[in-house]
Design a protein around this motif. Structure first.
Motif, mmCIF file in Angstrom:
data_model
loop_
_atom_site.group_PDB
_atom_site.id
_atom_site.type_symbol
_atom_site.label_atom_id
_atom_site.label_comp_id
_atom_site.label_asym_id
_atom_site.label_seq_id
_atom_site.Cartn_x
_atom_site.Cartn_y
_atom_site.Cartn_z
ATOM 1 N N ALA A 19 1.971 59.285 81.901
ATOM 2 C CA ALA A 19 2.733 59.978 81.029
ATOM 3 C C ALA A 19 2.500 59.188 79.535
ATOM 4 O O ALA A 19 2.347 59.932 78.482
ATOM 5 C CB ALA A 19 4.139 59.857 81.478
ATOM 6 N N LYS A 20 2.470 58.010 79.507
ATOM 7 C CA LYS A 20 2.191 57.118 78.306
ATOM 8 C C LYS A 20 0.915 57.382 77.767
ATOM 9 O O LYS A 20 0.794 57.527 76.567
ATOM 10 C CB LYS A 20 2.437 55.715 78.596
ATOM 11 N N GLN A 21 -0.084 57.392 78.517
ATOM 12 C CA GLN A 21 -1.433 57.719 77.811
ATOM 13 C C GLN A 21 -1.276 59.384 77.412
ATOM 14 O O GLN A 21 -2.096 59.617 76.450
ATOM 15 C CB GLN A 21 -2.321 57.658 79.078
ATOM 16 N N TRP A 42 6.536 73.372 74.419
ATOM 17 C CA TRP A 42 6.688 73.358 75.767
ATOM 18 C C TRP A 42 5.300 72.920 76.257
ATOM 19 O O TRP A 42 4.376 74.037 76.344
ATOM 20 C CB TRP A 42 7.626 74.016 76.340
ATOM 21 N N VAL A 43 5.236 71.734 77.003
ATOM 22 C CA VAL A 43 3.829 71.683 77.852
ATOM 23 C C VAL A 43 4.521 71.631 79.316
ATOM 24 O O VAL A 43 5.093 70.593 79.614
ATOM 25 C CB VAL A 43 3.524 70.247 77.697
ATOM 26 N N PRO A 44 4.332 72.469 79.985
ATOM 27 C CA PRO A 44 4.887 72.825 81.270
ATOM 28 C C PRO A 44 4.465 71.751 82.153
ATOM 29 O O PRO A 44 3.243 71.363 82.288
ATOM 30 C CB PRO A 44 4.595 74.185 81.715
ATOM 31 N N TYR A 45 5.371 71.534 83.358
ATOM 32 C CA TYR A 45 5.058 70.574 84.313
ATOM 33 C C TYR A 45 4.082 71.197 85.402
ATOM 34 O O TYR A 45 3.869 72.545 85.459
ATOM 35 C CB TYR A 45 6.230 70.416 85.375
ATOM 36 N N THR A 46 2.872 70.586 85.955
ATOM 37 C CA THR A 46 2.041 71.001 86.955
ATOM 38 C C THR A 46 2.206 69.860 88.092
ATOM 39 O O THR A 46 2.485 68.416 87.943
ATOM 40 C CB THR A 46 0.720 71.254 86.522
ATOM 41 N N ASP A 47 1.887 70.123 89.111
ATOM 42 C CA ASP A 47 1.796 69.174 90.272
ATOM 43 C C ASP A 47 0.748 68.110 90.150
ATOM 44 O O ASP A 47 0.823 67.006 90.559
ATOM 45 C CB ASP A 47 1.285 70.009 91.581
ATOM 46 N N GLU A 48 -0.168 68.742 89.299
ATOM 47 C CA GLU A 48 -1.419 67.459 89.071
ATOM 48 C C GLU A 48 -0.927 66.730 87.838
ATOM 49 O O GLU A 48 -1.533 65.495 87.895
ATOM 50 C CB GLU A 48 -2.672 68.376 88.615
ATOM 51 N N ALA A 49 -0.266 67.075 86.893
ATOM 52 C CA ALA A 49 0.368 66.261 85.997
ATOM 53 C C ALA A 49 1.810 66.342 85.874
ATOM 54 O O ALA A 49 2.525 67.134 85.260
ATOM 55 C CB ALA A 49 -0.093 66.812 84.490
ATOM 56 N N PRO A 50 2.303 65.502 86.682
ATOM 57 C CA PRO A 50 3.815 65.772 87.224
ATOM 58 C C PRO A 50 4.790 65.105 86.045
ATOM 59 O O PRO A 50 5.711 64.549 86.156
ATOM 60 C CB PRO A 50 4.039 65.133 88.462
ATOM 61 N N PHE A 51 4.818 65.786 84.670
ATOM 62 C CA PHE A 51 5.631 65.396 83.878
ATOM 63 C C PHE A 51 5.683 66.819 82.891
ATOM 64 O O PHE A 51 4.897 67.516 83.010
ATOM 65 C CB PHE A 51 5.295 64.270 83.017
ATOM 66 N N HIS A 52 6.791 66.708 82.290
ATOM 67 C CA HIS A 52 7.358 68.024 81.328
ATOM 68 C C HIS A 52 7.325 67.694 80.111
ATOM 69 O O HIS A 52 8.154 66.564 79.777
ATOM 70 C CB HIS A 52 8.454 68.633 82.046
ATOM 71 N N GLY A 53 6.818 68.316 79.172
ATOM 72 C CA GLY A 53 6.915 67.802 77.939
ATOM 73 C C GLY A 53 7.630 68.633 76.830
ATOM 74 O O GLY A 53 7.510 70.053 76.894
ATOM 75 N N GLN A 54 8.179 68.299 75.852
ATOM 76 C CA GLN A 54 8.803 69.154 74.660
ATOM 77 C C GLN A 54 8.842 68.362 73.542
ATOM 78 O O GLN A 54 8.900 67.182 73.595
ATOM 79 C CB GLN A 54 10.228 69.198 75.099
ATOM 80 N N ILE A 55 8.288 68.969 72.589
ATOM 81 C CA ILE A 55 7.899 68.523 71.205
ATOM 82 C C ILE A 55 8.592 69.233 70.312
ATOM 83 O O ILE A 55 8.438 70.227 69.919
ATOM 84 C CB ILE A 55 6.293 68.722 71.301
ATOM 85 N N ALA A 78 8.627 63.340 86.966
ATOM 86 C CA ALA A 78 9.203 63.759 88.082
ATOM 87 C C ALA A 78 9.280 62.526 88.873
ATOM 88 O O ALA A 78 8.632 61.555 89.094
ATOM 89 C CB ALA A 78 8.456 64.632 88.905
ATOM 90 N N LYS A 79 10.408 62.070 89.606
ATOM 91 C CA LYS A 79 10.707 60.872 90.334
ATOM 92 C C LYS A 79 10.275 61.006 91.851
ATOM 93 O O LYS A 79 10.310 62.283 92.576
ATOM 94 C CB LYS A 79 12.219 60.847 90.571
ATOM 95 N N ALA A 83 10.909 67.619 86.873
ATOM 96 C CA ALA A 83 10.765 66.988 85.784
ATOM 97 C C ALA A 83 11.182 67.982 84.634
ATOM 98 O O ALA A 83 11.492 67.309 83.498
ATOM 99 C CB ALA A 83 8.964 66.989 85.276
ATOM 100 N N CYS A 84 11.423 69.126 84.969
ATOM 101 C CA CYS A 84 11.854 69.912 83.840
ATOM 102 C C CYS A 84 13.213 69.782 83.531
ATOM 103 O O CYS A 84 14.005 69.494 84.617
ATOM 104 C CB CYS A 84 11.465 71.319 84.166
ATOM 105 N N ASN A 85 13.847 70.215 82.610
ATOM 106 C CA ASN A 85 15.443 70.257 82.414
ATOM 107 C C ASN A 85 16.082 71.023 83.295
ATOM 108 O O ASN A 85 15.439 72.070 83.614
ATOM 109 C CB ASN A 85 15.447 70.659 80.900
ATOM 110 N N PRO A 86 16.997 70.455 84.109
ATOM 111 C CA PRO A 86 17.469 71.089 85.229
ATOM 112 C C PRO A 86 18.434 72.361 84.993
ATOM 113 O O PRO A 86 19.094 72.916 86.150
ATOM 114 C CB PRO A 86 17.977 70.086 86.001
#
Length: 522
Positions: free
Chosen positions: A414-416, A331-344, A373-374, A485-488
């Motif tokens: 997010a793509k980068q 898990w790469v958690p969401y942060t306000d600075e990086a507004p996406f949540h990662g699962q690998i 995050a939308k 961005a995290c699973n709800p």
């Protein structure tokens, strides 16, 4: 549990049988054990116990039949796993789900081409990946002060752990490589870590996935005042004197219509069908269906470098349904600075295959996914057409949805980032990441959103009670008002716990008042 005859009246009528609806049944069974509860599910029972995850069905043929039975009007259509990898432009549902036949996109809009639903006892929790991260930063709901305690309660109900994959041969390796590039500047709570999962191991080592059956627990199943009715379509919430008064049900087996009186009604269908039922019941607050929130999803595949056959033990035990315990889920958690949540996770754990079969070291290909995050907009919505009907005879859905300039910016970031993470763990399978079509996340939110006040921009109170109709509560991901961005699921179950306790408190107060009145009249 269950039966073909509906009661005339109950204390609480629950629409839907997913994890949030089941949380209401569980909390009420624990805290108001004398209350009568009837749960109505439009789909069939596909697992034993009712509501169990289909991945726990060991036999592949039986598992496939359970998934097909969950696909409602879409049963028989090709899914993303039958066969091969996802291809750009394809419109397929995941096993156990079905797509809208029309109304999913309009000219000049992005729409949600793969917006999907499930119809079965247990709802989407019979098919989900069981990820239960906690919201952070702007994802959190500021006007729910006890959110952390509620999240603890939700974790208890779902059976969440971070230890399901302890000892997996590649799990430490994956996390270490991700951490080397992702952890810099992050506070400890937001660094790379094991994903909290609603998964546990049996004594024999087999992985068992939590479904609604786990949320219900024995206390609900053994509650003599609780009944679950499958293949029961609730077509209307009944309102009398401005207050919720019960539900109208179509028995899908006989076609007959029944009415069940109730002191409280909880609608926990999903983020698309809950507002649909309210609309069909002529309960139409200004915010109903609005602020529809999907999470744009970017995926990428990478082959772990510097691993060999000797690093991949032959005795690693597979979980039913595909997820092998090689790399676990990072898990790469969401942060306000990086507004996406990662699962690998290992590639065959991904709900969407990313590559065709290839002879490789078992467990050495991992799939990376970032959820974005939308940018919330009032005009992003599910609307309903009273002049058209869906396959269940309900008002047809019409989805209006656009990605904003900010959404596109976040997607590019997010793509980068996903390429950076993919290169950190191994050798990318492709040069470019793939953005899944809108609706792919299955994490739809906001359509019955809660608010701190009745300001026209929310449907329900912080206790999930519909502002306009006392006694009517809404449940599910649609209640979440923030951009996440995290699973709800963990958050929506936490909010369901709060709503259920509100009902239990009122029932207890009513019972105490009734006893007091009886004593005064003696």
């Amino acid at each position: 549990m269950g039966g073909s005859r509906y009661p005339d009246a109950v204390d609480i009528a629950i629409v839907g049988s997913g994890p949030t609806a089941s949380a209401y049944a569980r909390i009420l069974s624990e805290t108001a054990p004398g209350a009568t509860i009837a749960m109505f599910e439009v789909g069939p029972t596909v697992s034993n116990p009712p509501g169990a995850h289909v991945k726990n069905i060991a036999d592949p043929e039986r598992r496939s039949l359970a998934q097909r039975a969950s696909e409602g009007s879409g049963a028989g259509a090709e899914t993303v796993s039958s066969p091969g990898a996802v291809k750009s432009g394809e419109r397929r549902a995941r096993p156990g789900t079905y797509l809208l036949p029309d109304g999913y996109v309009f000219p000049g809009e992005d729409g949600m081409p793969v917006a999907a639903m499930s119809s079965n006892v247990g709802g989407m929790a019979a098919h989900w990946t069981a990820a239960c991260p906690r919201p952070a930063g702007k994802e959190r709901i500021a006007f729910v002060p006890e959110l952390d305690q509620l999240l603890d309660d939700a974790s208890r109900l779902l059976g969440v752990t971070t230890h399901a994959f302890d000892g997996a041969p590649f799990s430490d390796l994956v996390r270490e490589r991700l951490a080397a590039v992702a952890d810099n500047g992050r506070k400890p709570a937001y660094r790379v870590q094991s994903m909290p999962l609603a998964v546990h191991r049996r004594d024999d080592g087999a992985l068992m996935w939590s479904g609604s059956d786990v949320v219900m627990g024995d206390v609900t199943r053994e509650n003599p005042h609780f009944n679950l009715f499958d293949e029961s379509l609730v077509t209307r919430v009944l309102v009398a004197g401005g207050v919720a008064a019960g539900v109208e049900i179509q028995d899908r087996r006989s076609g007959e219509t029944h009415q069940v009186a109730a002191r409280y009604v909880v609608v926990g269908a999903d983020a698309l069908r809950t507002p649909q039922l309210l609309w069909a019941s002529e309960i139409r607050p200004a915010a109903l269906g609005r602020y529809l929130n999907d999470q744009a999803q970017v995926v990428f595949g990478s082959r772990l470098r510097d691993v060999s056959e000797g690093d991949s033990p032959a005795d690693v035990q597979d979980a039913q349904g595909g997820l092998s315990a090689y790399s676990g889920v990072a898990w790469v958690p969401y942060t306000d600075e990086a507004p996406f949540h990662g699962q690998i996770m290992q590639l065959d754990a991904s709900p969407v295959p990313l590559a065709d079969d290839d002879p490789v070291v078992p467990g050495s290909i991992v799939g990376l996914g970032l959820f974005c995050a939308k940018d919330l907009q009032r005009e992003d919505r599910v609307a309903f057409d009273d002049g058209a009907r869906d396959s269940y005879g309900m008002p047809a859905m019409r989805i209006h949805y656009r990605l904003t300039e900010r959404d596109h910016d976040v997607l590019e970031r997010a793509k980068q980032e996903i390429v950076r993470l993919g290169k950190a763990v191994g050798e990318p399978l492709d040069e470019r990441p793939f953005v899944l079509p809108p609706g792919s996340s299955l994490h739809y939110q906001g359509t019955t959103r809660m608010g701190a006040t009745d300001d026209g921009e929310s449907v329900c109170s912080p206790d999930s009670q519909v502002w306009e109709v006392p006694g009517l509560f809404v449940a599910g991901n649609g209640v979440i008002p923030t951009s996440t961005a995290c699973n709800p699921t963990l958050t929506s179950v936490a909010l369901a716990v709060r709503g259920a306790r509100r009902i239990a408190g009122e029932l207890t107060s009513s019972l105490l008042l009734s006893k007091s009145d009886n004593r005064m009249t003696k």
